[in-house]
Design an enzyme around this catalytic site. Structure first.
Site, mmCIF file in Angstrom:
data_model
loop_
_atom_site.group_PDB
_atom_site.id
_atom_site.type_symbol
_atom_site.label_atom_id
_atom_site.label_comp_id
_atom_site.label_asym_id
_atom_site.label_seq_id
_atom_site.Cartn_x
_atom_site.Cartn_y
_atom_site.Cartn_z
ATOM 1 C CD GLU A 50 -103.086 24.615 36.057
ATOM 2 O OE1 GLU A 50 -102.954 23.390 35.993
ATOM 3 O OE2 GLU A 50 -102.278 25.347 36.643
ATOM 4 C CE1 TYR A 133 -103.149 20.406 39.939
ATOM 5 C CE2 TYR A 133 -103.799 20.585 37.629
ATOM 6 C CZ TYR A 133 -102.954 20.923 38.675
ATOM 7 O OH TYR A 133 -101.932 21.809 38.456
ATOM 8 C CG ASP A 151 -99.646 18.460 39.799
ATOM 9 O OD1 ASP A 151 -99.032 18.267 40.868
ATOM 10 O OD2 ASP A 151 -99.203 19.177 38.888
ATOM 11 C CB CYS A 203 -89.179 17.367 44.610
ATOM 12 S SG CYS A 203 -89.319 15.756 45.401
ATOM 13 C CB CYS A 210 -82.153 16.546 48.649
ATOM 14 S SG CYS A 210 -83.175 15.209 47.994
ATOM 15 C CB CYS A 213 -85.238 20.546 48.681
ATOM 16 S SG CYS A 213 -86.985 20.322 49.088
ATOM 17 C CB CYS A 219 -87.463 15.570 53.029
ATOM 18 S SG CYS A 219 -87.863 14.341 51.780
HETATM 19 S S1 SF4 Z 1 -85.643 16.909 50.204
HETATM 20 FE FE1 SF4 Z 1 -87.424 15.603 49.860
HETATM 21 S S2 SF4 Z 1 -88.959 16.980 49.017
HETATM 22 FE FE2 SF4 Z 1 -86.988 18.017 48.833
HETATM 23 S S3 SF4 Z 1 -86.190 17.466 46.775
HETATM 24 FE FE3 SF4 Z 1 -85.380 15.976 48.229
HETATM 25 S S4 SF4 Z 1 -86.834 14.276 48.142
HETATM 26 FE FE4 SF4 Z 1 -87.881 16.067 47.299
#
Ligand code: SF4
Length: 353
Positions: A50, A133, A151, A203, A210, A213, A219
């Site tokens: 870290e 953090y 972070d 992300c 996305c 994701c 989102c």
């Molecule tokens: S959907 Fe939203 S959280 Fe997921 S990668 Fe895309 S911008 Fe990032």
């Protein structure tokens, strides 16, 4: 689209399911399947990772982490090592105050905690070099404390997920509160690492994916088609430039070095002798008045290095002669000296001239 309170259990579940399947395997990390086999995280190894990752990426930090673990397998070994050896192994990672604090912290853990890191966020926060953090991350990863680990990666993900309009840094508190609403109280260790991984591998700053994701359905930035607009940031201040000169003085076998003052930038590291670093460009006679010897100095070139708050331009002068008092470093063993990157660049220019 905004995240509704009733979506929070699904956000946790989907992120953890994604992590179980696709999270990174890292040398200091205990994956869920490892934990099922009875393995536990080593706070020393996690702490080292870290601290190193505060300023660089996993691929850059990993070889340093491996070197440290090979030479100092326990926090006791690190605490017992000469500080110069710690700085030498750290050379190239930058932010040398962190290396000094790392060593100090190891000594406190050895002397005041019997060689075991405190097992809570509050206890960890009292150690040098461990900020909010890092304390939250170690407490979650190693001790399963339900902390809120935020972070830069996490700030990016959360600001996109919730389309946070406030710019960073003022938005830090708001983003941290939003992240805290989602953090998993049941699997804090995996959740913290899952969110770090999501920011690092999906992300991403410039090209978020996305389509894979786990949070895409929830989102706000993806729904609006503008993830790259987040996080919003205040305009950056122009970085000032400082100027200075260093002197590469060798007798053919050894190079003259000196140690920087203990406190301040690059404290305790080695360097070529040279001038102060100032904001105005001095002329050549000014630079040469700071030379360690009167010689026919040749201008070998210039190096530039970017620190956090300023750019440094160093003019490198080269000369040969009998070395005056100071550290005489054999040219063949310079890697054993704690030279920061700016000085490694200057030595190369002097050497190759
Ligand atoms: S959907 Fe939203 S959280 Fe997921 S990668 Fe895309 S911008 Fe990032």
């Amino acid at each position: 689209m905004t995240t509704r309170p009733q979506d929070i259990p699904a956000l946790r579940r989907k992120l953890l399911a994604w992590y179980d399947e696709s999270g990174r395997t890292l040398p200091w990390r205990i994956r869920p399947e490892d934990r099922a086999r009875g393995m536990v995280a080593d706070p020393y190894a996690v702490w080292l990772s870290e601290i190193m990752l505060q300023q660089t990426t996993v691929p850059h930090a990993t070889p340093y982490w491996e070197k440290f673990l090979a030479e100092f397998p326990t926090v006791q070994d690190l605490a017992d090592a000469p500080r110069d050896r710690v700085l030498t192994l750290w050379a190239g990672l930058g932010y040398y105050a962190r290396a000094r604090n790392l060593h100090k912290c190891a000594q406190i853990v050895r002397d005041e905690f019997g060689g075991a890191f405190p097992d809570s966020e509050a206890g960890l926060l009292k150690l040098p070099g461990i900020g909010p953090y890092t304390a939250a991350a170690i407490a979650a990863i190693c001790f399963g404390e339900a902390t809120n680990v935020v972070d830069g990666n996490v700030e990016r993900v959360i600001s996109r997920l919730r389309a946070v309009q406030n710019p960073l840094p003022p938005a830090k508190k708001e983003i941290s509160a939003l992240a805290g609403q989602i953090a998993s109280p049941k699997r804090p260790s995996d959740y913290a690492q899952a969110l770090m991984d999501l920011g690092a591998t999906v992300c991403r700053p410039k090209n978020p994916d996305c389509s894979i994701c786990p949070w895409s359905k929830y989102c706000a930035a993806r729904a609006a088609g503008n993830p790259l607009d987040y996080p919003k940031k205040l305009p950056k201040k122009k970085m000032p430039t400082r100027y200075g000169a260093v002197f590469y003085l060798s007798d053919g076998e050894n190079l003259l070095l000196r140690r920087r003052p203990e406190t301040g930038l690059l404290g305790g590291m080695m360097e070529l002798p040279g001038t102060d670093w100032r904001e105005d460009k001095a002329d050549e006679s000014d630079w040469l008045s700071a030379a360690p010897l009167k010689l026919n100095w040749e201008k070998a070139g210039q190096v530039q290095h970017v620190f956090t708050h300023f750019k440094l331009r160093l003019t490198v002068y080269r000369g040969e002669g009998i070395l005056p008092k100071g550290v005489h470093a054999p040219l063949s063993d310079l890697k054993d000296y704690a030279l920061p990157t700016a000085m490694v660049k200057a030595v190369k220019v002097g050497r190759n001239f």
